[in-house]
Structure formats: structure tokens, C-alpha cells
Enzyme design. Structure first.
Site, PDB file in Angstrom:
ATOM      1  CE  LYS A 160      -1.828   3.057   1.835  1.00 50.91           C
ATOM      2  NZ  LYS A 160      -1.668   4.464   1.376  1.00 50.91           N
ATOM      3  CD  GLU A 166      13.121   3.999   9.057  1.00 50.86           C
ATOM      4  OE1 GLU A 166      12.394   5.018   8.976  1.00 50.86           O
ATOM      5  OE2 GLU A 166      14.208   3.880   8.460  1.00 50.86           O
ATOM      6  CD  GLU A 215      10.166  12.865  11.118  1.00 51.37           C
ATOM      7  OE1 GLU A 215       9.033  12.387  11.243  1.00 51.37           O
ATOM      8  OE2 GLU A 215      11.123  12.240  10.628  1.00 51.37           O
ATOM      9  CB  THR A 256       6.097   8.890  15.499  1.00 51.79           C
ATOM     10  OG1 THR A 256       7.488   8.776  15.170  1.00 51.79           O
ATOM     11  CG2 THR A 256       5.879   8.344  16.896  1.00 51.79           C
ATOM     12  NE  ARG A 257       0.032  12.424  12.369  1.00 51.40           N
ATOM     13  CZ  ARG A 257      -0.131  11.977  11.133  1.00 51.40           C
ATOM     14  NH1 ARG A 257      -1.094  11.159  10.859  1.00 51.40           N
ATOM     15  NH2 ARG A 257       0.663  12.367  10.147  1.00 51.40           N
ATOM     16  CB  THR A 258       0.795   6.678  10.546  1.00 48.97           C
ATOM     17  OG1 THR A 258       0.294   7.944  10.123  1.00 48.97           O
ATOM     18  CG2 THR A 258       0.064   5.593   9.791  1.00 48.97           C
ATOM     19  N   GLY A 259       2.404   5.202  12.971  1.00 50.13           N
ATOM     20  CA  GLY A 259       2.961   3.981  13.571  1.00 50.13           C
ATOM     21  C   GLY A 259       2.196   3.595  14.825  1.00 50.13           C
ATOM     22  N   GLY A 304       6.831   5.361   7.990  1.00 49.03           N
ATOM     23  CA  GLY A 304       5.989   6.557   7.953  1.00 49.03           C
ATOM     24  C   GLY A 304       6.124   7.326   9.246  1.00 49.03           C
ATOM     25  CB  CYS A 318      13.005   8.939   8.518  1.00 51.21           C
ATOM     26  SG  CYS A 318      13.840   7.664   7.601  1.00 51.21           S
TER      27      CYS A 318
HETATM   28  P1  ADP Z   1       2.843  11.281   6.296  1.00 54.60           P
HETATM   29  O1  ADP Z   1       2.074  11.931   7.411  1.00 54.60           O
HETATM   30  O2  ADP Z   1       4.228  11.724   6.224  1.00 54.60           O
HETATM   31  O3  ADP Z   1       2.130  11.248   4.977  1.00 54.60           O
HETATM   32  P2  ADP Z   1       1.962   8.753   7.185  1.00 54.60           P
HETATM   33  O4  ADP Z   1       2.571   8.049   8.333  1.00 54.60           O
HETATM   34  O5  ADP Z   1       0.622   9.364   7.372  1.00 54.60           O
HETATM   35  O6  ADP Z   1       3.022   9.779   6.705  1.00 54.60           O
HETATM   36  O7  ADP Z   1       1.850   7.784   5.937  1.00 54.60           O
HETATM   37  C1  ADP Z   1       2.693   6.682   5.685  1.00 54.60           C
HETATM   38  C2  ADP Z   1       1.869   5.585   5.070  1.00 54.60           C
HETATM   39  O8  ADP Z   1       0.910   5.137   6.029  1.00 54.60           O
HETATM   40  C3  ADP Z   1       1.054   6.006   3.849  1.00 54.60           C
HETATM   41  O9  ADP Z   1       1.054   4.945   2.910  1.00 54.60           O
HETATM   42  C4  ADP Z   1      -0.330   6.226   4.421  1.00 54.60           C
HETATM   43  O10 ADP Z   1      -1.377   6.091   3.484  1.00 54.60           O
HETATM   44  C5  ADP Z   1      -0.392   5.120   5.448  1.00 54.60           C
HETATM   45  N1  ADP Z   1      -1.387   5.331   6.521  1.00 54.60           N
HETATM   46  C6  ADP Z   1      -1.859   6.498   6.999  1.00 54.60           C
HETATM   47  N2  ADP Z   1      -2.743   6.278   8.007  1.00 54.60           N
HETATM   48  C7  ADP Z   1      -2.820   4.941   8.165  1.00 54.60           C
HETATM   49  C8  ADP Z   1      -3.531   4.071   9.062  1.00 54.60           C
HETATM   50  N3  ADP Z   1      -4.345   4.544   9.991  1.00 54.60           N
HETATM   51  N4  ADP Z   1      -3.340   2.749   8.957  1.00 54.60           N
HETATM   52  C9  ADP Z   1      -2.486   2.249   8.024  1.00 54.60           C
HETATM   53  N5  ADP Z   1      -1.791   3.000   7.153  1.00 54.60           N
HETATM   54  C10 ADP Z   1      -1.946   4.326   7.222  1.00 54.60           C
END
Ligand code: ADP
Length: 504
Positions: free
Chosen positions: A191, A266, A402, A245-248, A243, A303
């Protein structure tokens, strides 16, 4: 290959680029079941970009079940010689189609075309490294037992790997995950970021053209919600994510609420670079050049960007002047001009985020030595040029968070203790760079710095590094799990023990 090509050539190639924005499942582009669509905007000029399917749960389910069948029907059982040959053919195809792949990333997220072309070799290199590794590593060992027994400790593929990738190095991040995942015998559902899907889709086509069986390398397009469907899916045996940290954190919560699966994370970073007084006799101009590169490479959207520069007070003023001069001369321009080394940020959203950080630095009383806002004047694209602050409060937002953009904060320090305290005063733990010629200090800092990767530099002269063999594991809020090198291959395998009770 790029040297002779002009902006006009790249504009023409861009106009001719055609790629279907549909999920790639079972070896072909298929109509998405969700029927929903999204569209990107070209960050260089605000023009409409790529239209692609916003895949939903049914699309993700279709991709995962195809990947499961491909795993069970042959990829996991394929002998190392054949899998290696297919991965080499895939790397060859990446290299042969490098211009198209580079163009995809340049149009999607604004990477200068020269830089994007340079990344093709790295993407192919990751695939080749793991192709070569797969028949050289031993997939296990025996453990001591009594004579009537034997116990094998084996490394097996995990099954279906879900890979969620970011937009800053679209092609490289796909290769960094696909290389070890496929070499280990897993199949993949990728994805890519909603800002940069084209190179991942193109790579899926190339994988099939290279002979990798349909269903082994699948791509679902979409935004965060599509990623969330992949995270929750019970048929995904492992996740690998790069991606924020928030999404991690959101991923970990979602895994906790659905099915247990291992995950490589990461996430963000706020990496320090420390320059000690013993570098005084080195070429400070060269050091300044490398500092500027480390902070502003890929428009700072890296990063491991070295965004906190700590300089011993005896060198501080001369280095400050040189670094600001280096940063100021980085020409911001259209990414399809081969002379451009610094393009736009990836999106209007990212531009806004970075401009807000710059404003917060000013409001929190840092001194703006170089202001990158409106670098061209009258631009329609998402441009923010190199920006440098000093007098930065270590507790301020620009020092702690960041930014993921071209913003460098300068600090001076009087002693080693203060340098270490400042460097480690972060929630992150991705990378750190130390300039010193003192071997005792180098060792002490390498041991004490909170970072997955520490680079000690005694001279600005360039030397070849470990390249693809390098493995590291982040710490703190930067994530966990090893990527890169042989250990990175083993991250995509599970341990199994086989006990043979033979008697006698
Ligand atoms: P940025 O904020 O720098 O765009 P993200 O961490 O949001 O970085 O995005 C990194 C990846 O994670 C992208 O492919 C994004 O579509 C995906 N993503 C964003 N939110 C979610 C989520 N809740 N669950 C899984 N993947 C997500």
C-alpha cells in the site's frame, strides 16, 4: 543516462506517461471493487496529477487472498536458484525502466529528476542484494542435544507480508521491503502512499514481466483507510511500515484490536549531528557542504535528516557562516529540470506544515538566519527552500518535533557532557553523526548516543560505506525491528524449531 536530457525531454515524457490507477492484483491491473477515486496534485505547479482507486476492504481482501494462494501454490516452495534468478530479472527490469520510474516519483512528490534517476540504482540494488543473499545465508542451525536426539532451529517465510510505504523515497521504500520479503519466500501486498503510487504500480508490472508469478507482488492504492484495512486483515501474517510516528502508533493500536501479527516500524526522527573542536584543522568548507547536504537532501523530507546541528563553541561562528552560505546557494527549481537539485515539497499540506514550523520557531524566539519561505517568488508549486535557525530553545517545537522539511537548527556547546545531553534530548532514536578525530570520544559517543545508526566521521573525504549490507534498528519513538542487510532479511522470517527424537 540523464546528462544529455533536457527539461523539454522530461516534460514530453511526462505528457506521454500513462499508467492505470487501479489495484494490481494477481499479475494485472484490475478495476477496484470500491469504485471510489482520488487524485493527486503535481507539487511542482499545482496542476492535476494522477487519478487512482481508493481501495476499500473488498479490494484489500482480494489482494490478500491472491497473495495467500500465490504463497501456498509455489513461491514458498520455489528453490533458491530459481527465486534468485527471478529477483535478478526484476532488478534488471527496474534498471531498464529507470527513466519511467524516476519520472513517476518526480511527478508525484516533486523529487528532482536527477535525484530520482540516482535512486533507480539503489532500488535495483536492494533487490539484487537480497537475490544474492538468499542462497548464501543458512536458514538455521542445530542446537546441542543428547546423541539420540537432534534439534534444528529453522528460519521460515512468514507468509503474506503487508507493506505500507511513505512518499519521500517511493521507489526505494518499495524495493527495501520487497527485496527481503520476496527473497525470504513471502508474498506481498503493498500500500504505497496516496501521494506517490505510480512507481509502486510500475514496479508491480515489472515484477510480472520479469517472470515473478502473478499474485506474488500485489499493490492496493488508496489513502490511510486502505492501509488500515491491510493492518486489520487476518490474512496478513506480517506488516512492515515506514511513515510517521503518529501513524505507527495508530497501526499498533489497530493490530492490538484485531489480529496479532509481527510488525517492523520505521517512524520519525530528529537526528543530531555533532561537530567537535578537534575538527578545527579539517576543511571546514567541506564539512559545511556535507552538513547542508545531510539536512536538506530530498528537501529535508528524510527520516534520518540531520536537523539538529551541535557545534563546539570554538568552531561555531565560522561554521555557522559557511553552512548558511552553502544553504543559501542551493537553487530551488522545477524538478523536471535536470539541473535542479532542490525541488518542491511533496504536497501543499506538507508545505503548510513546514511553514507553520518556521513560524513557530520565530514565535518561540529562535533567530531565523535563512528564511526558505517563498524561495522563488510568485510560485504556484509547494516550494520551501533551505531554512536555518540559531538561538533555538531545546524545548521549542522546532527542536523537538520532526518537521520533515528543510529546516536546520544550530546549537553550540561548551563540553562533551553538554553535547551528549543535547543530542539525547529527543524522543526519537534513528541516527546520529559525530565529527571527531579523537578515538576515545568517538567510542564513548557511539556507545551513549540514543540512535539506531551512529556515524563517526574523522574526515570530510568520501569513502564507500556499507551500502546494502548495513542493518539497523531504531529506538525510542522512531520504531523497532531491523531493516537492511542480512539481519533485515531475517526480519521477514520466523523461527521454527524441529525436534527429532531419534532414540538409540
Ligand atoms: P505522512 O504523514 O508523512 O504522509 P503517514 O505516516 O501518514 O506519513 O503515511 C505513511 C503511510 O501510512 C502512507 O502509505 C499512508 O497512506 C499510510 N497510513 C496512513 N494512516 C494509516 C492508518 N491509519 N493505517 C495504516 N496506514 C496508514
Amino acid at each position: 543516462m540523464s546528462d544529455a536530457k533536457t527539461s523539454a525531454y522530461w516534460q514530453q515524457q511526462a505528457a506521454q506517461l500513462q499508467l492505470e490507477g487501479q489495484p494490481f492484483i494477481n499479475g494485472q491491473s484490475v478495476a477496484s471493487l470500491s469504485g471510489a477515486e482520488l487524485q493527486t496534485t503535481n507539487p511542482a505547479d499545482g496542476s492535476p496529477g494522477f487519478s487512482f482507486a481508493d481501495c476499500g476492504a473488498e479490494d484489500v481482501d482480494a489482494a490478500v487472498s491472491v497473495a495467500r494462494q500465490a504463497y501456498q501454490k509455489g513461491w514458498q516452495d520455489m528453490g533458491p536458484t530459481q527465486r534468485k534468478a527471478l529477483l535478478h530479472a526484476f532488478a534488471d527490469a527496474i534498471q531498464a525502466n529507470g527513466e519511467t520510474l524516476a519520472l513517476c516519483d518526480s511527478l508525484d512528490m516533486g523529487k528532482p529528476i536527477s535525484a530520482a534517476l540516482g535512486e533507480v540504482g539503489a532500488a535495483a540494488g536492494f533487490i539484487r542484494y537480497y537475490a544474492e543473499a538468499l542462497d548464501k545465508i543458512y536458514n538455521g542451525h542445530t542446537v546441542p542435544t543428547g546423541n539420540g536426539a537432534m534439534e534444528l532451529q529453522m528460519l521460515r517465510p512468514r507468509g503474506v507480508v503487508g507493506a505500507i510505504t511513505p512518499w519521500n523515497f517511493p521507489m526505494i521504500n518499495v524495493a527495501l521491503k520487497a527485496g527481503p520479503a520476496l527473497a525470504a519466500g513471502n508474498t506481498l501486498v503493498i500500500k504505497p502512499s496516496e501521494l506517490s503510487q505510480r512507481s509502486a504500480l510500475q514496479m508491480a508490472h515489472l515484477a510480472v514481466e520479469a517472470g515473478i508469478p502473478p499474485g506474488v507482488f500485489n499493490v492496493v492504492t488508496g489513502a490511510g483507510q486502505t492501509g488500515a484495512e491491510l493492518v486489520r486483515h487476518g490474512g496478513v501474517d506480517m506488516l512492515t511500515f515506514t511513515g510517521s510516528t503518529r501513524t505507527g502508533k495508530a497501526l499498533l493500536t489497530a493490530i492490538g484490536g484485531s489480529t496479532i501479527k509481527p510488525v517492523l516500524l520505521e517512524c520519525g526522527g530528529k537526528s543530531p549531528e555533532i561537530i567537535f573542536a578537534d575538527m578545527a584543522n579539517s576543511d571546514l568548507d567541506q564539512i559545511a557542504t556535507q552538513v547542508a547536504r545531510g539536512a536538506f537532501w530530498n528537501q529535508g523530507q528524510v527520516c534520518v535528516a540531520r536537523t539538529r546541528l551541535l557545534v563546539h563553541e570554538s568552531l561555531y561562528s565560522s561554521l555557522e557562516e559557511k553552512i548558511v552560505a552553502q544553504a543559501a546557494q542551493m537553487q530551488v527549481g522545477n524538478p523536471l529540470d535536470p539541473a535542479t537539485m532542490f525541488g518542491p515539497l511533496a504536497s501543499a499540506h506538507q508545505q503548510q506544515v513546514v511553514e507553520d514550523y518556521i513560524q513557530s520557531g520565530v514565535e518561540q524566539n529562535a533567530t531565523l538566519l535563512l528564511d526558505g519561505r517563498n524561495p522563488i517568488g510568485g510560485e504556484t508549486g509547494c516550494y520551501v527552500g533551505p531554512t536555518v535557525f540559531n538561538n533555538v530553545d531545546p524545548d521549542s517545537r522546532i527542536a523537538r518535533e520532526e518537521i520533515f522539511g528543510p529546516v536546520l537548527s544550530l546549537f553550540s556547546f561548551p563540553s562533551d557532557e553538554q553535547a551528549l545531553a543535547l543530542a539525547n534530548d529527543t524522543d526519537y532514536g534513528l541516527a546520529a553523526t559525530v565529527w571527531t578525530r579523537d578515538i576515545v570520544r568517538a567510542n564513548q559517543f557511539a556507545m551513549r548516543l540514543k540512535a539506531g545508526k551512529v556515524r563517526i566521521v574523522a574526515s570530510p573525504a568520501q569513502a564507500e560505506g556499507a551500502g546494502f549490507s548495513h542493518s539497523a534498528e531504531p529506538c525510542g519513538q522512531s520504531g523497532y525491528g531491523v531493516e537492511g542487510g542480512i539481519s533485515g532479511l531475517q526480519s521477514y522470517m520466523r523461527q521454527q524449531s524441529i525436534e527429532l527424537a531419534l532414540g538409540g
